[in-house]
Design a protein around this motif. Structure first.
Motif, PDB file in Angstrom:
ATOM      1  N   PHE A   1      10.857  16.046  10.112  1.00 32.86           N
ATOM      2  CA  PHE A   1       9.655  15.265  10.391  1.00 32.86           C
ATOM      3  C   PHE A   1       8.407  16.131  10.485  1.00 32.86           C
ATOM      4  CE2 PHE A   1      12.026  11.399  11.077  1.00 32.86           C
ATOM      5  CZ  PHE A   1      11.080  10.426  10.758  1.00 32.86           C
ATOM      6  N   LEU A   2       8.556  17.440  10.291  1.00 35.48           N
ATOM      7  CA  LEU A   2       7.367  18.282  10.185  1.00 35.48           C
ATOM      8  C   LEU A   2       6.572  17.949   8.920  1.00 35.48           C
ATOM      9  CD1 LEU A   2       8.655  21.798  11.298  1.00 35.48           C
ATOM     10  CD2 LEU A   2       6.956  20.390  12.447  1.00 35.48           C
ATOM     11  N   TYR A   3       7.242  17.390   7.914  1.00 32.65           N
ATOM     12  CA  TYR A   3       6.544  17.028   6.674  1.00 32.65           C
ATOM     13  C   TYR A   3       5.444  15.988   6.924  1.00 32.65           C
ATOM     14  CZ  TYR A   3       5.899  14.533   2.233  1.00 32.65           C
ATOM     15  OH  TYR A   3       5.370  13.880   1.142  1.00 32.65           O
ATOM     16  N   PRO A   4       5.768  14.807   7.473  1.00 40.97           N
ATOM     17  CA  PRO A   4       4.677  13.851   7.697  1.00 40.97           C
ATOM     18  C   PRO A   4       3.650  14.353   8.710  1.00 40.97           C
ATOM     19  CG  PRO A   4       6.733  13.072   8.670  1.00 40.97           C
ATOM     20  CD  PRO A   4       7.083  14.226   7.802  1.00 40.97           C
ATOM     21  N   VAL A   5       4.106  15.108   9.713  1.00 37.29           N
ATOM     22  CA  VAL A   5       3.154  15.648  10.690  1.00 37.29           C
ATOM     23  C   VAL A   5       2.171  16.590  10.003  1.00 37.29           C
ATOM     24  CG1 VAL A   5       2.914  17.141  12.715  1.00 37.29           C
ATOM     25  CG2 VAL A   5       4.706  15.400  12.666  1.00 37.29           C
ATOM     26  N   SER A   6       2.671  17.486   9.159  1.00 38.36           N
ATOM     27  CA  SER A   6       1.794  18.436   8.475  1.00 38.36           C
ATOM     28  C   SER A   6       0.900  17.720   7.462  1.00 38.36           C
ATOM     29  CB  SER A   6       2.611  19.540   7.806  1.00 38.36           C
ATOM     30  OG  SER A   6       3.466  19.013   6.815  1.00 38.36           O
ATOM     31  N   ALA A   7       1.411  16.638   6.845  1.00 35.85           N
ATOM     32  CA  ALA A   7       0.593  15.872   5.900  1.00 35.85           C
ATOM     33  C   ALA A   7      -0.577  15.200   6.614  1.00 35.85           C
ATOM     34  CB  ALA A   7       1.456  14.824   5.190  1.00 35.85           C
ATOM     35  N   ILE A   8      -0.311  14.638   7.788  1.00 34.26           N
ATOM     36  CA  ILE A   8      -1.367  14.001   8.572  1.00 34.26           C
ATOM     37  C   ILE A   8      -2.415  15.035   8.994  1.00 34.26           C
ATOM     38  CG2 ILE A   8      -1.864  12.851  10.772  1.00 34.26           C
ATOM     39  CD1 ILE A   8       0.942  11.530  10.501  1.00 34.26           C
ATOM     40  N   LEU A   9      -1.954  16.207   9.428  1.00 30.55           N
ATOM     41  CA  LEU A   9      -2.869  17.268   9.836  1.00 30.55           C
ATOM     42  C   LEU A   9      -3.692  17.778   8.652  1.00 30.55           C
ATOM     43  CD1 LEU A   9      -0.632  19.341  12.300  1.00 30.55           C
ATOM     44  CD2 LEU A   9      -2.589  17.875  12.875  1.00 30.55           C
ATOM     45  N   ALA A  10      -3.040  17.961   7.506  1.00 32.90           N
ATOM     46  CA  ALA A  10      -3.746  18.442   6.314  1.00 32.90           C
ATOM     47  C   ALA A  10      -4.833  17.455   5.901  1.00 32.90           C
ATOM     48  CB  ALA A  10      -2.758  18.659   5.170  1.00 32.90           C
ATOM     49  N   HIS A  11      -4.508  16.166   5.955  1.00 36.58           N
ATOM     50  CA  HIS A  11      -5.478  15.129   5.608  1.00 36.58           C
ATOM     51  C   HIS A  11      -6.667  15.180   6.555  1.00 36.58           C
ATOM     52  CE1 HIS A  11      -6.082  10.641   4.344  1.00 36.58           C
ATOM     53  NE2 HIS A  11      -6.956  11.452   3.780  1.00 36.58           N
ATOM     54  N   ALA A  12      -6.395  15.383   7.828  1.00 36.50           N
ATOM     55  CA  ALA A  12      -7.463  15.424   8.823  1.00 36.50           C
ATOM     56  C   ALA A  12      -8.332  16.661   8.673  1.00 36.50           C
ATOM     57  CB  ALA A  12      -6.867  15.370  10.224  1.00 36.50           C
ATOM     58  N   VAL A  13      -7.702  17.816   8.452  1.00 36.33           N
ATOM     59  CA  VAL A  13      -8.445  19.079   8.361  1.00 36.33           C
ATOM     60  C   VAL A  13      -9.284  19.144   7.085  1.00 36.33           C
ATOM     61  CG1 VAL A  13      -8.197  21.576   8.088  1.00 36.33           C
ATOM     62  CG2 VAL A  13      -6.836  20.371   9.805  1.00 36.33           C
ATOM     63  N   VAL A  14      -8.691  18.764   5.955  1.00 37.53           N
ATOM     64  CA  VAL A  14      -9.384  18.911   4.665  1.00 37.53           C
ATOM     65  C   VAL A  14     -10.430  17.830   4.453  1.00 37.53           C
ATOM     66  CG1 VAL A  14      -9.083  18.954   2.157  1.00 37.53           C
ATOM     67  CG2 VAL A  14      -7.403  20.063   3.645  1.00 37.53           C
ATOM     68  N   TYR A  15     -10.100  16.597   4.825  1.00 38.93           N
ATOM     69  CA  TYR A  15     -11.001  15.481   4.527  1.00 38.93           C
ATOM     70  C   TYR A  15     -11.642  14.874   5.774  1.00 38.93           C
ATOM     71  CZ  TYR A  15      -8.634  15.897   0.068  1.00 38.93           C
ATOM     72  OH  TYR A  15      -8.113  16.387  -1.104  1.00 38.93           O
ATOM     73  N   GLY A  16     -11.310  15.378   6.938  1.00 39.34           N
ATOM     74  CA  GLY A  16     -11.908  14.873   8.165  1.00 39.34           C
ATOM     75  C   GLY A  16     -11.511  13.450   8.495  1.00 39.34           C
ATOM     76  N   HIS A  17     -10.374  13.009   7.941  1.00 44.11           N
ATOM     77  CA  HIS A  17      -9.919  11.638   8.182  1.00 44.11           C
ATOM     78  C   HIS A  17      -8.851  11.632   9.264  1.00 44.11           C
ATOM     79  CE1 HIS A  17      -7.591   7.914   7.536  1.00 44.11           C
ATOM     80  NE2 HIS A  17      -8.736   7.411   7.128  1.00 44.11           N
ATOM     81  N   HIS A  18      -9.153  10.939  10.357  1.00 42.12           N
ATOM     82  CA  HIS A  18      -8.207  10.861  11.470  1.00 42.12           C
ATOM     83  C   HIS A  18      -7.675   9.432  11.595  1.00 42.12           C
ATOM     84  CE1 HIS A  18      -9.247  14.879  13.024  1.00 42.12           C
ATOM     85  NE2 HIS A  18     -10.464  14.584  12.588  1.00 42.12           N
ATOM     86  N   LEU A  19      -6.394   9.312  11.879  1.00 41.22           N
ATOM     87  CA  LEU A  19      -5.801   8.000  12.094  1.00 41.22           C
ATOM     88  C   LEU A  19      -6.265   7.416  13.420  1.00 41.22           C
ATOM     89  CD1 LEU A  19      -2.109   8.705  10.991  1.00 41.22           C
ATOM     90  CD2 LEU A  19      -3.909   7.627   9.640  1.00 41.22           C
ATOM     91  N   ALA A  20      -6.229   6.108  13.494  1.00 44.11           N
ATOM     92  CA  ALA A  20      -6.537   5.437  14.757  1.00 44.11           C
ATOM     93  C   ALA A  20      -5.368   5.623  15.722  1.00 44.11           C
ATOM     94  CB  ALA A  20      -6.784   3.946  14.501  1.00 44.11           C
ATOM     95  N   PRO A  21      -5.635   5.544  17.036  1.00 45.68           N
ATOM     96  CA  PRO A  21      -4.546   5.718  18.021  1.00 45.68           C
ATOM     97  C   PRO A  21      -3.357   4.803  17.760  1.00 45.68           C
ATOM     98  CG  PRO A  21      -6.664   5.768  19.123  1.00 45.68           C
ATOM     99  CD  PRO A  21      -6.945   5.408  17.690  1.00 45.68           C
ATOM    100  N   VAL A  22      -3.632   3.558  17.350  1.00 48.33           N
ATOM    101  CA  VAL A  22      -2.536   2.614  17.113  1.00 48.33           C
ATOM    102  C   VAL A  22      -1.674   3.092  15.944  1.00 48.33           C
ATOM    103  CG1 VAL A  22      -3.863   1.140  15.532  1.00 48.33           C
ATOM    104  CG2 VAL A  22      -1.970   0.168  16.845  1.00 48.33           C
ATOM    105  N   GLN A  23      -2.281   3.773  14.957  1.00 45.23           N
ATOM    106  CA  GLN A  23      -1.512   4.276  13.822  1.00 45.23           C
ATOM    107  C   GLN A  23      -0.620   5.446  14.227  1.00 45.23           C
ATOM    108  OE1 GLN A  23      -5.167   4.590  11.263  1.00 45.23           O
ATOM    109  NE2 GLN A  23      -3.840   3.644   9.732  1.00 45.23           N
ATOM    110  N   TYR A  24      -1.124   6.296  15.117  1.00 44.82           N
ATOM    111  CA  TYR A  24      -0.280   7.375  15.636  1.00 44.82           C
ATOM    112  C   TYR A  24       0.899   6.796  16.411  1.00 44.82           C
ATOM    113  CZ  TYR A  24      -3.661  11.012  14.428  1.00 44.82           C
ATOM    114  OH  TYR A  24      -4.474  11.877  13.738  1.00 44.82           O
ATOM    115  N   ALA A  25       0.650   5.715  17.159  1.00 41.80           N
ATOM    116  CA  ALA A  25       1.731   5.062  17.903  1.00 41.80           C
ATOM    117  C   ALA A  25       2.784   4.519  16.945  1.00 41.80           C
ATOM    118  CB  ALA A  25       1.167   3.933  18.766  1.00 41.80           C
ATOM    119  N   GLY A  26       2.331   3.965  15.832  1.00 44.81           N
ATOM    120  CA  GLY A  26       3.265   3.458  14.829  1.00 44.81           C
ATOM    121  C   GLY A  26       4.104   4.564  14.218  1.00 44.81           C
TER     122      GLY A  26
END
Length: 299
Positions: free
Chosen positions: A248-273
């Motif tokens: 599960f490091l794969y989706p975690v690292s993908a979410i982080l990469a998306h946030a760092v490179v493009y500045g896109h952060h998921l909403a809290p409810v999406q992290y809960a999902g």
């Protein structure tokens, strides 16, 4: 000197972290999903084939039984479809959401296995699937209007789910294959993709820019050849529970990469999902509650 388990942990962590940057490379290449898939197969297949030749195992591929080769090629067709759909999903719903949605794949494997092989399901398994579906609704933020973008967003979700279904079928085929190891199977899958997409990829070699060649080389050599070398060398050194958590490091690292490179952060409810899907996936993979629950026959 590192223990066998430590080597396995570091190998899986490196592979999954690298894989998490795949979406960024796909987006930055600016190429269409079919072309990205073709060059991933071509370059990754060459890397895997050269490695097999170096180990003296390339000729072993040619000596595989006809039935094994046929199933391996069938899994290759499904794998190529999975990559095309996943890269298409990234275009429509972004890297993070596509990766999260794709990770409902373990539940699809369970459901398909129950119908194809008459495997008995358990009440606990149904409970984990329900939790995963709830997590999927939260992660995609549909209930709160996350799909307000309309058809494009829904198309992206459908592609991510379609890719997950195809990958689940690849998993089921791989489980039934005998006499072929994982590196050989991936080599055949890449070879299959190269043949199938040779005439279909919109971007021919002369149309690929120097920048795109750089991204394609990264995707083929690092995210295909390199990641598979690391994973297949590391996973046998780990217990199933530990491997299930580390994957599960794969989706975690993908979410982080998306946030760092493009500045896109998921909403809290999406992290809960995402957390709900993660917990449910571990529950299904590690069979939490199965021994104490009641089996339910598949219809």
């Amino acid at each position: 000197m590192m223990t066998r388990q430590t080597q396995g942990i570091l190998g899986v962590m490196a592979a999954q972290t690298l894989l998490g940057t795949l979406g960024v490379c796909v987006v930055e290449s600016g190429a269409d999903p079919m072309s990205v898939t073709f060059y991933r197969c071509l370059i990754g297949g060459l890397a895997l084939g050269l490695h097999a030749a170096w180990r003296g195992r390339l000729t072993a591929l040619l000596r595989l039984p006809a039935k094994v080769l046929a199933l391996a090629f069938a899994s290759g067709v499904l794998m190529i479809g999975n990559w095309i759909l996943f890269f298409t999903a990234i275009e429509h719903i972004g890297i993070a959401v596509s990766t999260i949605v794709f990770h409902v794949q373990p539940f699809i494997v369970v459901l398909l296995g129950s119908f194809l092989f008459r495997e008995r399901l358990h009440v606990a398994t149904f409970a984990w699937i329900v939790l995963a579906l709830a997590g999927l609704v939260l992660a995609t933020d549909i209930a709160e209007g996350g799909g307000a973008a309309g058809g494009s967003y829904l198309l992206g979700l459908a592609c991510a789910l379609g890719g997950a279904v195809l990958y689940a079928l690849v998993t089921l085929i791989a489980k039934g294959l005998k006499g072929i190891d994982a590196p050989q199977l991936v080599t055949i899958q890449c070879f299959c993709g190269t043949l199938l997409l040779f005439a279909a990829a919109p971007l021919g070699p002369l149309q690929v820019t120097s920048s795109q060649w750089g991204w394609f080389l990264l995707i083929g050599l690092v995210h295909t050849g390199g990641v598979y070398f690391l994973l297949y060398g590391a996973l046998p050194k780990l217990s199933t529970p530990l491997a299930a958590v580390l994957l599960f490091l794969y989706p975690v690292s993908a979410i982080l990469a998306h946030a760092v490179v493009y500045g896109h952060h998921l909403a809290p409810v999406q992290y809960a999902g995402f957390v709900a899907i993660l917990i449910a996936s571990l529950g299904v993979t590690l069979r939490w509650g199965v021994r104490s629950s009641v089996a339910v026959p598949a219809e």
